[in-house]
Design an enzyme around this catalytic site. Structure first.
Site, PDB file in Angstrom:
ATOM      1  N   LYS A 224      -5.020 -15.866 -14.328  1.00  0.00           N
ATOM      2  CA  LYS A 224      -5.377 -16.529 -13.076  1.00  0.00           C
ATOM      3  C   LYS A 224      -6.817 -16.170 -12.699  1.00  0.00           C
ATOM      4  O   LYS A 224      -7.187 -14.996 -12.727  1.00  0.00           O
ATOM      5  CB  LYS A 224      -4.421 -16.048 -11.968  1.00  0.00           C
ATOM      6  CG  LYS A 224      -4.727 -16.673 -10.629  1.00  0.00           C
ATOM      7  CD  LYS A 224      -3.909 -16.111  -9.504  1.00  0.00           C
ATOM      8  CE  LYS A 224      -4.450 -16.671  -8.206  1.00  0.00           C
ATOM      9  NZ  LYS A 224      -4.061 -16.079  -7.009  1.00  0.00           N
TER      10      LYS A 224
ATOM     11  N   LYS B  65       0.837  -1.211   0.000  1.00  0.00           N
ATOM     12  CA  LYS B  65       0.000   0.000   0.000  1.00  0.00           C
ATOM     13  C   LYS B  65       0.868   1.256   0.000  1.00  0.00           C
ATOM     14  O   LYS B  65       0.577   2.226  -0.697  1.00  0.00           O
ATOM     15  CB  LYS B  65      -0.912   0.024   1.240  1.00  0.00           C
ATOM     16  CG  LYS B  65      -2.068  -0.917   1.132  1.00  0.00           C
ATOM     17  CD  LYS B  65      -3.209  -0.282   0.338  1.00  0.00           C
ATOM     18  CE  LYS B  65      -4.334  -1.274   0.165  1.00  0.00           C
ATOM     19  NZ  LYS B  65      -5.256  -0.928  -0.903  1.00  0.00           N
TER      20      LYS B  65
ATOM     21  N   LYS C  11     -11.419 -12.979  -8.410  1.00  0.00           N
ATOM     22  CA  LYS C  11     -12.560 -12.074  -8.349  1.00  0.00           C
ATOM     23  C   LYS C  11     -12.141 -10.692  -8.832  1.00  0.00           C
ATOM     24  O   LYS C  11     -12.905  -9.996  -9.484  1.00  0.00           O
ATOM     25  CB  LYS C  11     -13.078 -12.022  -6.914  1.00  0.00           C
ATOM     26  CG  LYS C  11     -14.456 -11.437  -6.850  1.00  0.00           C
ATOM     27  CD  LYS C  11     -14.895 -11.181  -5.433  1.00  0.00           C
ATOM     28  CE  LYS C  11     -16.175 -10.373  -5.424  1.00  0.00           C
ATOM     29  NZ  LYS C  11     -16.220  -9.438  -4.314  1.00  0.00           N
TER      30      LYS C  11
HETATM   31  P1  ADP Z   1      -9.465 -13.879  -5.310  1.00  0.00           P
HETATM   32  O1  ADP Z   1      -8.172 -13.717  -6.105  1.00  0.00           O
HETATM   33  O2  ADP Z   1     -10.585 -14.307  -6.183  1.00  0.00           O
HETATM   34  O3  ADP Z   1      -9.793 -12.657  -4.476  1.00  0.00           O
HETATM   35  P2  ADP Z   1      -8.571 -14.992  -2.828  1.00  0.00           P
HETATM   36  O4  ADP Z   1      -7.334 -14.162  -2.873  1.00  0.00           O
HETATM   37  O5  ADP Z   1      -9.634 -14.623  -1.859  1.00  0.00           O
HETATM   38  O6  ADP Z   1      -9.197 -15.057  -4.300  1.00  0.00           O
HETATM   39  O7  ADP Z   1      -8.121 -16.506  -2.610  1.00  0.00           O
HETATM   40  C1  ADP Z   1      -8.494 -17.305  -1.531  1.00  0.00           C
HETATM   41  C2  ADP Z   1      -7.790 -18.653  -1.660  1.00  0.00           C
HETATM   42  O8  ADP Z   1      -8.075 -19.271  -2.917  1.00  0.00           O
HETATM   43  C3  ADP Z   1      -6.263 -18.548  -1.582  1.00  0.00           C
HETATM   44  O9  ADP Z   1      -5.807 -19.614  -0.741  1.00  0.00           O
HETATM   45  C4  ADP Z   1      -5.772 -18.765  -2.990  1.00  0.00           C
HETATM   46  O10 ADP Z   1      -4.570 -19.497  -2.989  1.00  0.00           O
HETATM   47  C5  ADP Z   1      -6.884 -19.598  -3.631  1.00  0.00           C
HETATM   48  N1  ADP Z   1      -7.057 -19.192  -5.035  1.00  0.00           N
HETATM   49  C6  ADP Z   1      -7.659 -18.066  -5.477  1.00  0.00           C
HETATM   50  N2  ADP Z   1      -7.655 -18.006  -6.824  1.00  0.00           N
HETATM   51  C7  ADP Z   1      -7.022 -19.118  -7.253  1.00  0.00           C
HETATM   52  C8  ADP Z   1      -6.679 -19.645  -8.550  1.00  0.00           C
HETATM   53  N3  ADP Z   1      -7.009 -19.000  -9.660  1.00  0.00           N
HETATM   54  N4  ADP Z   1      -6.024 -20.804  -8.594  1.00  0.00           N
HETATM   55  C9  ADP Z   1      -5.693 -21.480  -7.471  1.00  0.00           C
HETATM   56  N5  ADP Z   1      -5.983 -21.053  -6.230  1.00  0.00           N
HETATM   57  C10 ADP Z   1      -6.628 -19.892  -6.105  1.00  0.00           C
END
Ligand code: ADP
Ligand code: TRP
Length: 336
Positions: A207, A120, A210
């Site tokens: 990847k 940040k 969200k």
């Molecule tokens: P986002 O990127 O959608 O906000 P998060 O950061 O909340 O997702 O991820 C929560 C968990 O899900 C983490 O442990 C992360 O390693 C796993 N995760 C999120 N997106 C992926 C992905 N595309 N492939 C594998 N694991 C993922």
């Protein structure tokens, strides 16, 4: 720091921030391996880190919706609330009591070096903001202390996390050591367990996340799920042309939800030449089949939120019972 196998250990604990409705990437990267890990442990705890999510989710309706959705998803996907204590962080006040005590022995410099805070500050630097702490709340800054309290309160041996959370478990260890140096040997030092990271691609091949808006939510209604899968980006290779399965989003996703034989069959179809529409239909059917059982449980729980509340409430009480011995020791150590 030593990463130990959960099966060799007693207490495995992990937390999930309720910041969205879980998607297929979360399922493959976190939920499926997480359930496998906790099922091997002697004692396991899984909690919804709702107060951690407050750093970004500040609409109570949204926070509740995501909390229920995350809890229902884990249970629907196989987490057994009898075996694993599943609770809402905010139902366990001892966590916040311990967080304050820990913050009093945590050097501020340790948090200055924490990656979320540093990122940040870096953003502000890049934007040439005069105040480098612009837009940074105390919650974001002290996030790792609260996470240390989450972990240390339960005498945790192992914390399964993704790469981005390893630093936080190390901080928890540092804080525990500092506490023990000041107040005597009370807190157990945790280890992280790094989940094998398979990166699940999203609709556009990046990847799945969200934040990219390229995610496929887990429990979509059938028609919507089909529409979503039809949106996965493919190239313009004609149906009859042989195709390479490796690196194809459709194949990568299909493989996650199928047996080796099923995946091989699709790989052969690719090599013989197959239309993308046909592959998308196959993927849709595979996903529907895979989540048929979990979707029933999920929909039942989501339409009866009182059932989820009851599970979390019971888990919260069990968590408080488990926390009490440590908290008693901590209070005695600091108050004399
Ligand atoms: P986002 O990127 O959608 O906000 P998060 O950061 O909340 O997702 O991820 C929560 C968990 O899900 C983490 O442990 C992360 O390693 C796993 N995760 C999120 N997106 C992926 C992905 N595309 N492939 C594998 N694991 C993922
Ligand atoms: N910080 C974690 C994340 O963003 C969530 C979390 C909070 C957590 N407290 C925890 C994870 C304790 C493991 C242990 O994903």
């Amino acid at each position: 720091m030593q990463a130990t196998k959960p099966s060799e250990t007693k207490v495995v604990l992990t937390g999930i921030k309720p910041t969205n409705h879980p998607h297929i990437g979360n399922y493959i990267g976190a939920i499926r391996p997480g359930i496998e890990l906790v099922s091997q442990a002697e004692h396991s705890l899984l909690f919804i880190a709702d107060y951690h999510a407050l750093t970004t989710v500040q609409d109570p309706k949204e926070l509740r919706e995501y909390t229920l959705s995350v809890a229902a998803t884990w249970i629907a996907c196989g987490l057994d609330p009898e075996r694993t204590v599943i609770y809402r962080q905010s139902d366990v006040p001892e966590i916040f009591e311990l967080a304050w005590i820990l913050s009093c022995v945590t050097p501020k410099g340790l948090l200055n070096r924490s990656h979320a805070y540093k990122a940040k500050v870096q953003e502000n630097q890049t934007a040439e903001k005069e105040d480098l702490d612009f837009g940074i709340s105390m919650g974001l800054f002290s996030y790792p202390v609260l996470m240390a309290a989450d972990i240390l309160l339960f005498n945790t041996d192992i914390v399964p996390v993704g790469e981005d959370q390893v630093q936080h478990v190390e901080v928890a260890r540092d804080i525990a050591q500092k506490f023990n140096r000041v107040f005597g040997d009370v807190l157990k030092l945790p280890n992280h367990f790094l989940k094998a990271e398979s990166v699940v691609p999203g609709l556009d091949g990046r990847k799945m996340s969200k934040s990219y808006g390229n995610h496929i939510p887990l429990f979509l209604e059938s028609k919507k799920m089909r529409k979503m899968i039809m949106k996965i980006i493919t190239d313009s290779t004609p149906p009859e042309a042989p195709k390479e399965p490796k690196g194809s989003v459709l194949y990568t996703l299909y493989k996650e939800f199928s047996s080796i034989n099923q995946a091989n069959e699709l790989a052969n179809l690719y090599r013989e030449g197959v239309g993308w529409g046909e592959v998308k239909q196959m993927l849709f059917e595979r996903i529907e089949e895979y989540f048929k059982g979990p979707a029933l449980t999920y929909n039942d729980l989501i339409s009866h939120p009182e059932k989820i509340d009851a599970i979390l409430k019971d888990g919260g009480m069990r968590a408080r019972d488990l926390a009490e011995p440590t908290m008693k020791k901590v209070r005695a150590a600091v108050r004399g």
